[in-house]
Design an enzyme around this catalytic site. Sequence first.
Site, PDB file in Angstrom:
ATOM      1  N   ALA A  58       0.832  -1.205   0.000  1.00 20.48           N
ATOM      2  CA  ALA A  58       0.000   0.000   0.000  1.00 20.48           C
ATOM      3  C   ALA A  58       0.865   1.254   0.000  1.00 20.48           C
ATOM      4  O   ALA A  58       0.541   2.244  -0.663  1.00 20.48           O
ATOM      5  CB  ALA A  58      -0.929  -0.005   1.209  1.00 20.48           C
ATOM      6  N   LEU A  59       1.967   1.208   0.725  1.00 17.89           N
ATOM      7  CA  LEU A  59       2.863   2.367   0.780  1.00 17.89           C
ATOM      8  C   LEU A  59       3.498   2.640  -0.583  1.00 17.89           C
ATOM      9  O   LEU A  59       3.595   3.790  -1.019  1.00 17.89           O
ATOM     10  CB  LEU A  59       3.951   2.132   1.826  1.00 17.89           C
TER      11      LEU A  59
ATOM     12  N   TYR B 117      -8.596  -0.400  13.149  1.00 24.77           N
ATOM     13  CA  TYR B 117      -9.378  -0.525  11.927  1.00 24.77           C
ATOM     14  C   TYR B 117     -10.817  -0.076  12.154  1.00 24.77           C
ATOM     15  O   TYR B 117     -11.432   0.575  11.306  1.00 24.77           O
ATOM     16  CB  TYR B 117      -9.366  -1.969  11.423  1.00 24.77           C
TER      17      TYR B 117
ATOM     18  N   LEU C 261      -4.732  -6.022   3.756  1.00 23.31           N
ATOM     19  CA  LEU C 261      -4.350  -6.872   4.881  1.00 23.31           C
ATOM     20  C   LEU C 261      -3.913  -8.257   4.391  1.00 23.31           C
ATOM     21  O   LEU C 261      -4.140  -8.616   3.231  1.00 23.31           O
ATOM     22  CB  LEU C 261      -5.535  -7.013   5.840  1.00 23.31           C
TER      23      LEU C 261
ATOM     24  N   LYS D  69      -6.252  -8.525  -3.855  1.00 21.84           N
ATOM     25  CA  LYS D  69      -6.401  -9.922  -4.252  1.00 21.84           C
ATOM     26  C   LYS D  69      -5.454 -10.805  -3.420  1.00 21.84           C
ATOM     27  O   LYS D  69      -4.418 -10.321  -2.951  1.00 21.84           O
ATOM     28  CB  LYS D  69      -6.149 -10.079  -5.756  1.00 21.84           C
TER      29      LYS D  69
ATOM     30  N   ARG E 288       3.996 -14.133   2.074  1.00 17.70           N
ATOM     31  CA  ARG E 288       3.729 -15.001   0.929  1.00 17.70           C
ATOM     32  C   ARG E 288       4.145 -16.443   1.182  1.00 17.70           C
ATOM     33  O   ARG E 288       3.729 -17.351   0.462  1.00 17.70           O
ATOM     34  CB  ARG E 288       4.430 -14.462  -0.318  1.00 17.70           C
TER      35      ARG E 288
ATOM     36  N   ASP F   7      -1.033 -15.702  -4.583  1.00 20.99           N
ATOM     37  CA  ASP F   7      -0.337 -14.442  -4.798  1.00 20.99           C
ATOM     38  C   ASP F   7      -0.315 -14.041  -6.271  1.00 20.99           C
ATOM     39  O   ASP F   7      -0.635 -12.894  -6.622  1.00 20.99           O
ATOM     40  CB  ASP F   7       1.096 -14.545  -4.258  1.00 20.99           C
TER      41      ASP F   7
END
Length: 322
Positions: free
Chosen positions: A17-18, A60, A76, A99, A167, A179
């Site tokens: 996200a960053l 959250y 998340l 996803k 992962r 993934d």
Amino acid sequence: MTDSPIRWGILGAANFALKHMGPALHAASGAELAAVASSSAEKVAKFAQFAPGLRHHDSYDALLDDPEIDAVYIPLPNHLHVEWGIKALEAGKPVLIEKPVGMNVAEIDRLIAARDAAGLLAAEAFMIIHHPQWQRAKALLESGAIGNLCHVNAVFSYFNDDAGNIRNQADIGGGGLRDIGCYVLGGARYVTGQEPLSLDYARIQMQDGVDVFADMGFAFEGFTFQGYTGTRMAPRQEVHFHGDRGVISLSCPFNAGVFDQAEVVLSRPDLTREVMRFPGVNQYVRQVEAFGRALRSSESYAWPLEQARGLQAMIDQVLARA
């Protein structure tokens, strides 16, 4: 929804996200990144470097209760996607979920039911279909540019043996299929618009509870599909749609502008080639803008949860062979 910018909130300060979706949420037309929920003020401060005035929520739930948040993005760990997606919908927030949107079809069915009950937009962040290279590939196939489609093959691989990486953690939904398998399988489904008739074969290698290699073949009406994913292999990604009168090839189908430049090549029987390039396109920004248009108007979203469900059904079938 008004014409004012859609104010987005992010649940969690994930590195993805960053690097990608946070900047896209703030750069997209008609959108702004307004808040991030995280227990780490230090992590949120990194988002504030490109989103001045960003609010920090330490939970959250607090972000979901914020009346100044119009929509929520969820990056998340995989096993938390549906739980917090449903909570966002129950809080009255449209939600874009990274996803894979769910761990299995049954989970996605729960999310679809929550979406329908809330009457709000909920979607999987399957960003590649918003890139013009995929839209061009779809248009070429539909126009008959390669004649009758005979076979599709796709590959996506990278090397990651870090046991601490999410992962590679089985208990939170790790593994190559969840993934990157969604891209290998989902890209074919998007371009062809077809659902598979059957899973012909699946060869899977497991390590510490997660799949590190999966080679799979599906039968579709009129054509076959073969693809593989690998997470202990040198980086590679490409997709080919092979017809009886030509081939459509994507040389950087998934990480456009990062792995390589986005390029679609149309090869014809006379050995001539038409090369189409798409420099400077940010598929994450285009994804946010498409979500915004769907919120503001009657425009349909190109990757609804039903599409994500069909894709997950394919992944479930392959994982069942493990």
